[in-house]
Design a protein around this motif. Structure first.
Motif, short mmCIF file in Angstrom:
data_model
loop_
_atom_site.label_atom_id
_atom_site.label_comp_id
_atom_site.label_asym_id
_atom_site.label_seq_id
_atom_site.Cartn_x
_atom_site.Cartn_y
_atom_site.Cartn_z
N ALA A 39 0.83 -1.20 0.00
CA ALA A 39 0.00 0.00 0.00
C ALA A 39 0.86 1.25 0.00
N SER A 40 0.27 2.31 -0.50
CA SER A 40 0.83 3.65 -0.32
C SER A 40 0.85 3.97 1.17
N ALA A 58 -4.93 5.00 2.17
CA ALA A 58 -4.55 3.79 1.45
C ALA A 58 -4.16 2.66 2.39
N HIS A 59 -3.24 2.93 3.33
CA HIS A 59 -2.79 1.80 4.15
C HIS A 59 -3.85 1.36 5.15
N ALA A 101 6.52 3.89 -0.57
CA ALA A 101 6.28 5.31 -0.82
C ALA A 101 6.16 5.64 -2.29
N ARG A 102 6.64 4.77 -3.16
CA ARG A 102 6.54 5.04 -4.59
C ARG A 102 5.11 4.99 -5.09
N LEU A 103 4.21 4.46 -4.28
CA LEU A 103 2.80 4.39 -4.67
C LEU A 103 1.98 5.58 -4.19
N TRP A 141 -1.61 -7.66 -4.55
CA TRP A 141 -2.60 -6.60 -4.46
C TRP A 141 -1.90 -5.33 -4.01
N ALA A 142 -2.20 -4.22 -4.67
CA ALA A 142 -1.62 -2.93 -4.31
C ALA A 142 -2.74 -1.92 -4.09
#
Length: 204
Positions: free
Chosen positions: A54-55, A60-61, A80-82, A146-147
């Motif tokens: 997750a971001s 998000a998280h 963090a790249r998300l 899953w992201a």
């Protein structure tokens, strides 16, 4: 490998507000409910994830943590790249109150203009692609990931993986809790197959 991208649930923010890095809590009760989100993923054939990432944004998280618990997964990785794009001085302002000149400048040079002083779209696209291109090195090709992230990175990943300009995917609809699925090739880069887009959980 299969990657399922999931947009976070609805955050506590008024309609029409510009936000990217602005850290927002989720609406309570969750919208859509986590049970509906998990059911939607099962119905679309998302598969059982080997890992959920997750971001780091709360919206998000927190969505990812509740989804992981519903799936019996006890850990969510943070990357963090998300993150969503950083809109700088525009964060928290109404879109219809932003300076016309700045919006026109951004529209004329989507990737490199930065009238808000935050992050260019090109820089955001580069970090999201860096995450994407690292995946085949970390996972078995047959695995499922899953992201949970944001609409911006999801559209960027779609453009990268299926090999179209970002301007093509920017208008693709994504609801709260929406998912999209990709089957990636065995090596980094484009050539993925889009399996579904904007699968939104049905109301309970």
């Amino acid at each position: 490998m299969d990657v399922v991208l999931i947009r976070h649930a609805r955050p506590q923010v008024d309609e029409g507000i510009c936000y990217g890095r602005l850290d927002l809590p989720l609406c309570e009760p969750l919208s859509p409910p986590v049970a509906a989100l998990a059911r939607s993923l099962r119905e679309v054939g998302a598969g059982t994830p080997q890992r959920i990432v997750a971001s780091p944004a709360t919206r998000a998280h927190s969505t990812a943590a509740r989804l992981a618990a519903a799936c019996g997964i006890d850990h969510v990785d943070i990357d963090a790249r998300l993150r969503e794009i950083d809109f700088g001085a525009w964060e928290g302002l109404r879109w219809d109150a932003l300076p016309r000149e700045g919006l026109d400048q951004w529209a004329a040079d989507l990737l490199q203009a930065c009238p808000h002083g935050g992050e260019t779209t090109g820089a955001a696209f580069a970090r999201v692609v860096q995450w994407a291109d690292s995946l085949p090195e970390r996972h078995e090709p047959a695995g499922t990931l899953w992201a949970v992230c944001h609409a911006g990175p999801m559209r960027m990943l779609a453009a990268h993986w299926i090999g179209v300009p970002l301007s093509t995917t920017l208008d693709w609809q994504l609801g709260w809790g929406a998912s999209c699925g990709f089957r990636l090739p065995g090596t980094a880069g484009t050539g993925a197959r889009l399996m579904w887009w904007n699968r939104v959980p049905a109301p309970e």
